[in-house]
Design a protein around this motif. Sequence first.
Motif, short mmCIF file in Angstrom:
data_model
loop_
_atom_site.label_atom_id
_atom_site.label_comp_id
_atom_site.label_asym_id
_atom_site.label_seq_id
_atom_site.Cartn_x
_atom_site.Cartn_y
_atom_site.Cartn_z
N TYR A 60 0.83 -1.21 0.00
CA TYR A 60 0.00 0.00 0.00
C TYR A 60 0.87 1.26 0.00
N GLN A 61 1.88 1.30 0.86
CA GLN A 61 2.73 2.49 0.95
C GLN A 61 3.58 2.67 -0.31
N VAL A 62 4.01 1.57 -0.91
CA VAL A 62 4.76 1.66 -2.16
C VAL A 62 3.89 2.27 -3.25
N LEU A 63 2.66 1.79 -3.36
CA LEU A 63 1.76 2.30 -4.39
C LEU A 63 1.38 3.76 -4.14
N LEU A 64 1.42 4.18 -2.87
CA LEU A 64 1.13 5.59 -2.57
C LEU A 64 2.14 6.52 -3.23
N GLN A 65 3.33 6.02 -3.53
CA GLN A 65 4.34 6.87 -4.16
C GLN A 65 3.96 7.22 -5.59
N SER A 66 2.91 6.60 -6.13
CA SER A 66 2.43 6.99 -7.46
C SER A 66 1.89 8.42 -7.45
N LYS A 67 1.70 8.99 -6.25
CA LYS A 67 1.25 10.37 -6.16
C LYS A 67 2.25 11.32 -6.80
N LEU A 68 3.53 10.93 -6.84
CA LEU A 68 4.54 11.77 -7.49
C LEU A 68 4.20 11.97 -8.95
N LEU A 69 3.84 10.87 -9.63
CA LEU A 69 3.48 10.96 -11.04
C LEU A 69 2.14 11.66 -11.22
N ILE A 70 1.16 11.32 -10.39
CA ILE A 70 -0.17 11.92 -10.52
C ILE A 70 -0.12 13.42 -10.25
N THR A 71 0.67 13.83 -9.24
CA THR A 71 0.83 15.25 -8.95
C THR A 71 1.48 15.97 -10.12
N ALA A 72 2.50 15.35 -10.71
CA ALA A 72 3.17 15.97 -11.86
C ALA A 72 2.20 16.14 -13.03
N LEU A 73 1.37 15.13 -13.28
CA LEU A 73 0.39 15.22 -14.36
C LEU A 73 -0.68 16.27 -14.06
N MET A 74 -1.11 16.36 -12.79
CA MET A 74 -2.10 17.38 -12.41
C MET A 74 -1.52 18.79 -12.59
N MET A 75 -0.28 18.98 -12.16
CA MET A 75 0.34 20.29 -12.30
C MET A 75 0.51 20.67 -13.77
N TRP A 76 0.78 19.67 -14.59
CA TRP A 76 0.92 19.91 -16.03
C TRP A 76 -0.43 20.29 -16.63
N ALA A 77 -1.48 19.57 -16.25
CA ALA A 77 -2.80 19.81 -16.83
C ALA A 77 -3.45 21.07 -16.29
N ILE A 78 -3.34 21.32 -14.96
CA ILE A 78 -4.07 22.41 -14.33
C ILE A 78 -3.27 23.72 -14.35
N GLY A 124 -0.10 24.09 -15.86
CA GLY A 124 0.82 24.24 -16.98
C GLY A 124 2.28 24.10 -16.60
N THR A 125 2.56 23.58 -15.39
CA THR A 125 3.93 23.39 -14.92
C THR A 125 4.53 22.13 -15.53
N LYS A 126 5.62 22.29 -16.26
CA LYS A 126 6.23 21.15 -16.93
C LYS A 126 7.42 20.63 -16.14
N GLN A 127 7.66 19.34 -16.25
CA GLN A 127 8.80 18.70 -15.60
C GLN A 127 9.98 18.64 -16.56
N THR A 128 11.18 18.62 -16.00
CA THR A 128 12.37 18.47 -16.83
C THR A 128 12.54 17.00 -17.22
N SER A 129 13.43 16.77 -18.17
CA SER A 129 13.68 15.38 -18.61
C SER A 129 14.18 14.53 -17.46
N LEU A 130 15.04 15.10 -16.60
CA LEU A 130 15.55 14.35 -15.45
C LEU A 130 14.42 13.98 -14.50
#
Length: 343
Positions: free
Chosen positions: A152-170, A172-178
């Motif tokens: 459960y706690q491992v899967l909670l780390q998917s919030k990093l990706l979901i947060t990045a996608l939300m910031m991109w969609a809402i 417009g904040t883009k992530q670097t390649s790294l």
Amino acid sequence: WLKPLGPSLRARARGFLFGRTSVHRGEMQNYNENTFKDVKPAGPSAGLQVGLFIFFVMTRAIHPTIIDASKSVDPETGKKYFAYGEMTVVLGETIVTLVIAQLMALGSGGMKEWRAIWSPAPMKVFSFIGFVYALGDFLEMASMGSLGGAAYQVLLQSKLLITALMMWAIKGTKQTSLQWNILLLVMLSMCVYMIGGKSSSGDSGDGGIPIMGVFNVLLKVTVSCFCAVLSDKFMKDYKSEPIYMQLVQFKCAWCATILMLSFVDGKTWQNGFFTGWDGVTVGVLTSFTVKGWSTMYLLAILDSVLKNIGEATSVLVIYFMQVFLPAFEDTFEIPKFLSVMVV
């Protein structure tokens, strides 16, 4: 270059530049390494921050671990399940928090502060956020029914990706390649852990991946990320309110939502509210309460970097708890350990 200034001005300029000027009326104050030696640094001390960080890690580690430990085992199938109603502990936590927070308001500011809790503007905002948080609690218990604490706690780390996608969609904040590469590495390590592991209770008895459990965690993460964005915005808008007042405003709709969900889960009231409760269940209730209060207070002290490091560290703590505590049957496995380390 100081020659045009004349002897007197040159002496003053050299004294100002090299710290040899004496202080006279009308002259500029000279500062050196001893000037501010008695000034205390702002914010909590380093020792306090370390202590709070350790407390944060332990609360994040103990919470899913004690929920996992509260499960009973079906003697016929060997599957783990909740003998008590999942919503009973969540509903109990909201009631405990409502009572404690209102007593704090009465003790701190009397009836005037207690009446301020029910101001329409903040109540309307925080009630909506509390409603969404309640859905997150429901999804958390639903996912923990088929997942172990570490998974459960491992899967909670998917919030990093979901947060990045939300910031991109809402926003417009883009992530670097790294940053995208790091997020991809985290997601791959999560997949390795889930494929290499086994279901702690299992939607089936073959040790396969509990698809509904994974789906519920991803929904829980999405809800949590959405609530975090809203909470960050509106708690700053109403920062003049003490946190215990905001907790009451959160928990009113939170409690009402959980109460409605408890009537349709087919278990809470049909079997009796306290059916299946034992000492570990009380521990789950306590864990929900401590986690709720500490999250509100600690996040106001620890910065976001320490918070993310703490939640990632808790994954490793949970894994070792499940390996070494007698309540669990997990054994130390190198592939699992390495995938947890990557996360």
